[in-house]
Structures are given as C-alpha cells and as structure tokens.
Design an enzyme around this catalytic site. Structure first.
Site, PDB file in Angstrom:
ATOM      1  N   HIS A 181       9.097  -2.020   3.572  1.00 13.84           N
ATOM      2  CA  HIS A 181       8.798  -3.725   3.532  1.00 13.84           C
ATOM      3  C   HIS A 181       7.983  -3.947   2.130  1.00 13.84           C
ATOM      4  O   HIS A 181       7.798  -5.297   2.194  1.00 13.84           O
ATOM      5  CB  HIS A 181       7.843  -3.859   4.639  1.00 13.84           C
ATOM      6  CG  HIS A 181       6.623  -4.046   5.326  1.00 13.84           C
ATOM      7  ND1 HIS A 181       5.805  -2.947   5.179  1.00 13.84           N
ATOM      8  CD2 HIS A 181       5.316  -4.335   4.049  1.00 13.84           C
ATOM      9  CE1 HIS A 181       4.480  -3.158   5.569  1.00 13.84           C
ATOM     10  NE2 HIS A 181       3.772  -3.692   4.325  1.00 13.84           N
ATOM     11  N   ASP A 209      11.422   3.026  10.150  1.00 10.55           N
ATOM     12  CA  ASP A 209      11.630   3.383   9.130  1.00 10.55           C
ATOM     13  C   ASP A 209      11.234   3.079   8.113  1.00 10.55           C
ATOM     14  O   ASP A 209      12.003   2.559   6.773  1.00 10.55           O
ATOM     15  CB  ASP A 209      13.304   3.178   8.862  1.00 10.55           C
ATOM     16  CG  ASP A 209      13.788   4.736   9.968  1.00 10.55           C
ATOM     17  OD1 ASP A 209      13.590   5.527  10.660  1.00 10.55           O
ATOM     18  OD2 ASP A 209      14.446   3.910  10.947  1.00 10.55           O
ATOM     19  N   SER A 251      -0.714  -2.302   2.057  1.00 13.02           N
ATOM     20  CA  SER A 251       0.638  -1.482   3.177  1.00 13.02           C
ATOM     21  C   SER A 251       1.477  -0.612   1.570  1.00 13.02           C
ATOM     22  O   SER A 251       1.156  -0.943   0.406  1.00 13.02           O
ATOM     23  CB  SER A 251       1.766  -2.633   2.874  1.00 13.02           C
ATOM     24  OG  SER A 251       1.502  -3.347   4.293  1.00 13.02           O
ATOM     25  N   GLY A 252       1.956   0.740   2.056  1.00  8.60           N
ATOM     26  CA  GLY A 252       2.614   1.782   1.171  1.00  8.60           C
ATOM     27  C   GLY A 252       2.112   2.525   0.609  1.00  8.60           C
ATOM     28  O   GLY A 252       2.037   3.361  -0.196  1.00  8.60           O
TER      29      GLY A 252
END
Lengths: 184, 232
Positions: B41, B85, B182-183
């Site tokens: 995302h 995913d 995030s990530g």
C-alpha cells in the site's frame, strides 16, 4: 708581553642546575610512563578468524544456509562451547566475543568458520594468540557432549578490524551495536 | 511509532526509509544487497520507480546512504484499499555496500513459528501518535506477538485478521506502530541474538488504541513468494 686573557668562568646558580636536572628527569619519566602504558597496560582489541572440523555429521546442504534450523542449531552449540571454553580458561579476562560465521558441509563433516574478539596489551599479543590457540585446541580435543571435533583441523589467524566488520556485516541479522535486552 | 524511544546508530541496520519525491513515505527492510521488502500500500496511486528513493541511517534527512529504485514488485493478489497480501519488493539500481550501520536482516524459514507472547521490536520514522508529529530520529518499540484469535475478538478486529497477517503490540494499547511506519520491520532476536524479519507494518485502527493492536504482514506466509521474486 701579552697577558693571557683569563676568562673568568661564571658557574650557573645552584637553583638553575636543580631546575634543569628536574626538567630532564620529568621528561624522561613521562616518556617512559607513556611507553609502559601503551605497550604494557592499555588493552587493544584483536580480531581472529578461525576454522575447525566437526566430524561424523552426514552431509546436508542446509548447514550452508545461514537461516536454516540445522545451521542455527549447530552454530549455537559451537558458540556456547567456545564461550564456555574461554570463560573457564586463564585468559577469560581477554575474551570479548565469538561467533560462528559460516558452516560448510562436506562428506560426513562440517567445517565451522568462526570469528573471535579479544583484548590484550600490545606487548602480550603473541602470547595471547598462542593461549587462544591452546584453549581452542583443548576444547576440540575434549569430546564431551554430542559433538566430535578434530583438533588437528584448527586454523587461526589474526585479521584486521575492517576485515572482521566486513565478515560480520555480510551475515544477516547481526548488529555491531547491541541494544538493551528485550523480552523474548 | 507510538510509545517508543530513539534508536541508536547502527542498532537497526536493515531499516530503510522509502521516499516518494524526496519525502518519507514508508519504512522498508533490507534483505540482500539490492532487495528490500515493504508494504504494497506504500505504492498507492504511484508505482513509477523513478518517483522513489531509498535511504538508510537513523535520520531520514540528511540520509546516511541513499539509493535509487530500479523496480517495484507488488504482490499479484494485493487490492488497493484492502489489507490482504499487503507486501511488495523493491529492487535497487545498485548494490548496497554493507557496513556496521547498514546491512540486511534475516528472513525466517517458511516453517518457522513465532509464538504469541514472544518479544519483538517494531521500528520506524512514523508519527508519535495518530495524526501527530513525526520524529527526526528512528524510533524503536518492544511489543509482543498477540494471538490471532485474541486479535480477532469482537471488541478487537472482529475476524478481519487473516492467517497471512500477524498482530503485535498490546491489547491495552499505548505502544504501537503508526502512520509512516508502514512497510517497516517487526523483528525478533533468536537465542544467538540474530534478528529475523517477522512482520511488515501493514494496518491498524489509529495508533496505540485499546483493543486495536498493530497488524502486520506475516513474513513466513510470504517466504516462498519472496524467494520466487528475489531468489533469496
């Protein structure tokens, strides 16, 4: 007739002579002190790279993969064995750290490549190296536990700090800087 | 990260900042000389590698080391706006020279199990609180892996957490990942003090809210996918 020129000798005052002697002694003292400190007292860290064979282990490619359970399991046993050997040796004060870097599986054996870090005064460097080798040799000769190791396969060489960092940084998940312990 | 503390230099050498047009957007984790793993995302609306750079070091700017992105590989089944995913791979244009302060994290085996209650660490340059300020220095926070059933309880995420996801944090809230994390990595130290990538910061409800712990991509669930894309 010529009258010889008589030069009248002016001797230094006593306090100046004392001062000069004191100055010279002070410089000598500081120089010797620094030499003794740097050569005999201050510890320098030394990195070593070594290898030895662990016998009677059937060939398994997974030993080569750094994150495989087989690699972790054998590496942990060897790391514990090495740490215990040095902690209970006469050079336990010089021992800082050691890690298994890679395992290379061969026919019925695995060669362990290890990294060791020690601290020692410069003047006793060679003696420390000999003692490291003898502790490792004794550890490999001692067949207690489930592992059989070949003491004659031991290799040990000093490496530079830069080379040591290169070796460790090429492995995943290790850190040069250790943080505080975390709950597991 | 909410409820964390400043990281030391070189403490999390695999942590990277994924920048879009020079602006920190997400975290990422270095897994080899040229590959990083992050969240899908993070590339919402823009997937052109030329818009992104990756930097390392405890400060986002000025970066200690910066690299350009050659390719972005997003999981085929990821759907924008949904959570499943949520994983992507970044290929850099050049190899990263491993140093004390920059080198890779270990990827776990697909079969490796990380039990609920295990201590893990989340790191990132995300906000200190929901819609709050952003740090200059990388933040770290020790959290616990939370059992998926607990995480899926009605007052928590009520069944939204799938098997390919992993919850970590505290049901009591307070310490959690946040926007901008995030990530980034959720990592676990094994008994040899070697760190493994357990999760990728993915989603949650606000930050550090009661009954709303952080939800992460479960890396073991995508271990074979990562291998298929990177060869690692």
């Amino acid at each position: 007739m010529y009258r010889p020129v008589t030069t009248s000798r002016t001797s230094l005052p006593l306090w100046m002579i004392a001062l000069i002697v004191f100055g010279v002694l002070a410089i000598l003292g500081v120089t010797i002190g620094l030499l003794v400190h740097f050569l005999a007292v201050e510890n320098t860290t030394y990195n070593y790279r070594g290898s030895f064979k662990v016998l009677n282990i059937p060939y398994n490619r997974n030993y080569e993969r750094e994150t495989s359970p087989e690699n972790n399991y054998l590496s942990e046993i060897l790391e514990t064995k090495i740490a215990d050997a040095f902690h209970s040796s006469s050079i336990y004060r010089q021992y800082i750290n050691s890690q298994v870097i890679t395992l290379v599986p061969e026919n019925n054996s695995v060669t362990a490549h290890i990294w060791l870090l020690f601290k020692a005064p410069r003047s006793t460097k060679e003696n420390t190296r000999r003692r490291i080798e003898s502790v490792l040799h004794q550890m490999l000769s001692n067949h207690s536990g489930s592992l059989t190791t070949d003491p004659n396969s031991l290799r040990l060489m000093e490496i530079s700090k830069a080379d040591a960092e290169k070796i460790i940084n090429s492995r995943c998940g290790r850190r040069a800087r250790m943080s505080a312990t975390y709950d597991r | 990260v909410k409820g964390g503390s400043n990281a030391l230099e070189g403490e999390w050498p695999w942590q990277a900042s994924l920048k879009k047009n020079g602006q920190h957007r997400c975290g990422a984790s270095l897994i080899s000389e040229r590959y990083l793993v992050t969240a899908a995302h993070c590339f919402r609306m823009a997937q052109n590698p030329k818009n992104y750079t990756v930097s390392f070091g405890t400060k986002v700017s000025p970066p200690y080391m910066q690299h350009y992105v050659q390719q972005i590989i997003i999981h085929e089944d990821y759907i924008q706006g949904e959570h499943h995913d949520d994983i992507a791979i970044i290929l850099l244009t050049e190899k990263v020279i491993f140093k004390n302060d920059v080198h890779r994290v270990c990827l776990p085996e697909a079969t490796q199990i990380f039990l609920p209650g295990e201590g893990v660490v989340v790191t990132g340059w995300g906000a200190f609180s929901y819609n709050g300020k952003y740090p200059v220095l990388l933040q770290k926070a020790p959290v616990k892996i939370i059992d998926t059933n607990t995480c899926n309880s009605r007052e928590a995420y009520d069944g939204l957490v799938q098997d390919t996801m992993l919850c970590a944090g505290y049901m009591e809230g307070n310490i959690d990942a946040c926007q901008g994390d995030s990530g980034g990595p959720l990592v676990y130290p094994n008994s040899r003090n070697i760190w493994y990538l357990v999760g990728i910061v993915s989603w949650g409800v606000e930050c550090g809210k009661v009954n709303k712990p952080g939800v992460y991509v479960r890396v073991t669930a995508y271990r074979n996918w990562i291998a298929s894309k990177t060869g690692i």
